[in-house]
Design a protein around this motif. Structure first.
Motif, mmCIF file in Angstrom:
data_model
loop_
_atom_site.group_PDB
_atom_site.id
_atom_site.type_symbol
_atom_site.label_atom_id
_atom_site.label_comp_id
_atom_site.label_asym_id
_atom_site.label_seq_id
_atom_site.Cartn_x
_atom_site.Cartn_y
_atom_site.Cartn_z
ATOM 1 N N VAL A 260 0.845 -1.201 0.000
ATOM 2 C CA VAL A 260 0.000 0.000 0.000
ATOM 3 C C VAL A 260 0.874 1.243 0.000
ATOM 4 O O VAL A 260 1.858 1.332 0.764
ATOM 5 N N PHE A 261 0.514 2.216 -0.843
ATOM 6 C CA PHE A 261 1.216 3.498 -0.841
ATOM 7 C C PHE A 261 0.388 4.500 -0.044
ATOM 8 O O PHE A 261 -0.798 4.677 -0.299
ATOM 9 N N VAL A 262 1.055 5.187 0.913
ATOM 10 C CA VAL A 262 0.357 6.129 1.786
ATOM 11 C C VAL A 262 0.807 7.552 1.498
ATOM 12 O O VAL A 262 2.009 7.831 1.421
ATOM 13 N N LEU A 263 -0.152 8.450 1.356
ATOM 14 C CA LEU A 263 0.125 9.880 1.243
ATOM 15 C C LEU A 263 -0.701 10.589 2.309
ATOM 16 O O LEU A 263 -1.925 10.522 2.297
ATOM 17 N N ALA A 264 -0.022 11.269 3.230
ATOM 18 C CA ALA A 264 -0.726 11.936 4.339
ATOM 19 C C ALA A 264 -0.702 13.453 4.195
ATOM 20 O O ALA A 264 -0.885 14.179 5.166
ATOM 21 N N SER A 265 -0.510 13.965 2.978
ATOM 22 C CA SER A 265 -0.334 15.400 2.753
ATOM 23 C C SER A 265 -1.499 16.227 3.290
ATOM 24 O O SER A 265 -2.658 15.779 3.308
ATOM 25 N N LEU A 266 -1.166 17.461 3.679
ATOM 26 C CA LEU A 266 -2.143 18.349 4.314
ATOM 27 C C LEU A 266 -2.676 19.415 3.373
ATOM 28 O O LEU A 266 -3.840 19.801 3.466
ATOM 29 N N TYR A 267 -1.832 19.934 2.481
ATOM 30 C CA TYR A 267 -2.234 21.062 1.636
ATOM 31 C C TYR A 267 -1.128 21.323 0.612
ATOM 32 O O TYR A 267 -0.084 20.685 0.617
ATOM 33 N N GLY A 268 -1.370 22.300 -0.271
ATOM 34 C CA GLY A 268 -0.309 22.889 -1.083
ATOM 35 C C GLY A 268 0.121 22.131 -2.317
ATOM 36 O O GLY A 268 0.774 22.703 -3.186
ATOM 37 N N GLU A 269 -0.215 20.869 -2.438
ATOM 38 C CA GLU A 269 0.245 20.102 -3.586
ATOM 39 C C GLU A 269 -0.806 20.081 -4.691
ATOM 40 O O GLU A 269 -2.002 20.143 -4.432
ATOM 41 N N ALA A 270 -0.323 19.970 -5.901
ATOM 42 C CA ALA A 270 -1.229 19.612 -6.987
ATOM 43 C C ALA A 270 -1.202 18.085 -7.046
ATOM 44 O O ALA A 270 -0.822 17.431 -6.084
ATOM 45 N N ILE A 271 -1.591 17.520 -8.149
ATOM 46 C CA ILE A 271 -1.639 16.069 -8.251
ATOM 47 C C ILE A 271 -0.255 15.491 -7.935
ATOM 48 O O ILE A 271 0.758 15.973 -8.425
ATOM 49 N N THR A 272 -0.208 14.488 -7.077
ATOM 50 C CA THR A 272 1.061 14.009 -6.532
ATOM 51 C C THR A 272 1.653 12.900 -7.398
ATOM 52 O O THR A 272 1.088 11.812 -7.516
ATOM 53 N N LYS A 273 2.817 13.193 -7.985
ATOM 54 C CA LYS A 273 3.450 12.261 -8.915
ATOM 55 C C LYS A 273 3.795 10.931 -8.250
ATOM 56 O O LYS A 273 3.680 9.870 -8.868
ATOM 57 N N THR A 288 -4.893 11.304 1.389
ATOM 58 C CA THR A 288 -5.771 12.339 1.942
ATOM 59 C C THR A 288 -6.411 13.138 0.811
ATOM 60 O O THR A 288 -5.857 13.236 -0.285
ATOM 61 N N ASP A 289 -7.564 13.719 1.095
ATOM 62 C CA ASP A 289 -8.305 14.414 0.034
ATOM 63 C C ASP A 289 -7.936 15.898 -0.057
ATOM 64 O O ASP A 289 -8.802 16.772 0.018
ATOM 65 N N ILE A 290 -6.649 16.161 -0.275
ATOM 66 C CA ILE A 290 -6.233 17.532 -0.530
ATOM 67 C C ILE A 290 -6.753 17.952 -1.908
ATOM 68 O O ILE A 290 -6.945 17.107 -2.789
ATOM 69 N N PRO A 291 -6.989 19.260 -2.131
ATOM 70 C CA PRO A 291 -7.609 19.719 -3.387
ATOM 71 C C PRO A 291 -6.912 19.251 -4.653
ATOM 72 O O PRO A 291 -7.564 18.903 -5.640
ATOM 73 N N GLY A 292 -5.571 19.221 -4.637
ATOM 74 C CA GLY A 292 -4.847 18.861 -5.850
ATOM 75 C C GLY A 292 -5.039 17.430 -6.295
ATOM 76 O O GLY A 292 -4.823 17.102 -7.458
#
Length: 361
Positions: A260-273, A288-292
């Motif tokens: 499983v790949f985990v991304l816990a980002s909070l903000y500021g990113e566009a689509i994460t490569k 996480t459901d950040i806007p990007g």
């Protein structure tokens, strides 16, 4: 149409999604010229595919010689589109196009620092000489429209597409030296430490799990050994199963052999490569459901999406995967299929072509 592109194609892996757009446009019959650094990795492939390469890229902002060089090429080549991807290109290419019929198109790949009161916006994206701006995700376009409603027609959302064939990994990475057993679920987070990455919340999530939980968490990237993180690891019931890998140049090999790949980002990113790469490898995502990243993963179909800054929700996502190995397989396959359809590079080529045609009328 004739297209002049100014960008940095020095590194194949990071440049590939962008570079393949223009190879695709060349294959569709358009005439593409690439202006980039002479030592760029992609130059050989550009030439093999019939694109013209001009070994030049501005190294200073508003440099008279660079402006003159670009302008001379625009006049000589009678280009329809000038597409640029970075600030050095913008500050030289925009003045170079002054008074010429070429359509000037810029690119924006992250959501932060967009404001109507920022004077630099008017030198770039809000500049009246700029005809179009390609936004990597819809969240960026909405920010532009909110801050520059008078120019809303110039902003267009086009994702940089991928192809799962780019991410074929033949090498195996052995997780057993870390104590990973056959029935354990291995989670990986690959990111350089920045507050926006939310690693604190990811580590706190492990505090909601029992010490006998059959899982391992790998953290790869620069800065993961900072004291704040180490304290959270030491206090975790799963501290023996949390592994700091540091920076790895073989990160895709490691991602491939985790579950499983985990991304816990909070903000500021566009689509994460990094998430796209993991999905391309068939890894089940927990993000996480950040806007990007809106719509990158459909929760309950191609992965699990939880609110940002919510350690308990991350822990519940982990428990869901740990208790259902079949779900890991199912979501991993659906995630891979989503990249190959919704986010495929051919779709990006088509959308760039359509946008250029609209600008040209």
């Amino acid at each position: 149409m004739k297209i002049l592109v100014i960008s940095n194609y020095r590194t194949t892996v990071t440049a590939r999604p962008e570079a393949e757009i223009f190879i695709g446009l060349q294959e569709k019959g358009h005439e593409v010229t690439i202006m980039t650094y002479g030592d760029a990795d992609y130059n050989k492939k550009f030439k093999e595919k019939g694109l013209k390469v001009i070994p030049f890229h501005p190294t200073k902002k508003r440099d008279k010689e660079s402006i003159a060089f670009i302008r001379e090429e625009l006049i000589r080549g009678k280009y329809d589109i000038l597409q640029m991807f970075n600030s050095l290109a913008y500050f030289n290419g925009i003045p170079a196009a002054k008074g010429l019929p070429v359509k000037v198109v810029l690119y924006r790949g992250y959501t932060g620092n967009i404001a109507w009161y920022d004077p630099f916006m008017y030198l770039k994206y809000f500049n009246s000489r700029v005809d179009g701006v390609v936004c990597l995700v819809e969240a960026i376009r909405k920010l532009f429209v909110k801050n520059a409603p008078w120019a809303k027609q110039k902003f267009r959302t086009i994702n940089k597409g991928h192809d799962i064939g780019w991410y074929k990994i033949d090498k195996e990475f052995d997780l057993s030296p870390f104590g990973v057993k056959k029935d354990d679920v291995s989670f990986i987070c690959a990111a350089n430490d920045r507050k926006m990455k939310g690693v604190v919340h990811l580590l706190k999530a492990t505090h909601y799990l029992d010490e006998n939980t059959p899982m391992h968490l790998f953290l790869a990237g620069n800065g993961m050994g900072k004291p704040e993180f180490q304290k959270l690891i030491d206090e975790s019931p799963l501290k023996k199963n949390i592994h700091l890998l540091g920076f790895r140049d073989n990160i895709l090999e490691i991602v491939k052999d985790c579950d499983v790949f985990v991304l816990a980002s909070l903000y500021g990113e566009a689509i994460t490569k990094a998430v796209i790469e993991a999905m391309s490898l068939g890894k089940a995502p927990l993000i996480t459901d950040i806007p990007g990243n809106v719509n990158l993963v459909i929760s309950g179909e191609s992965g699990i999406v939880v609110p940002p800054a919510n350690a308990k929700a991350l822990a519940e996502g982990m428990k869901t995967y740990i208790s259902n190995r079949e779900l890991i397989r199912k979501y991993g396959k659906a995630a891979q299929d989503r990249i190959q359809t919704v986010y495929h590079t051919s779709k990006t080529v088509k959308e760039f072509e359509e946008f250029y045609n609209e600008l040209l009328g």
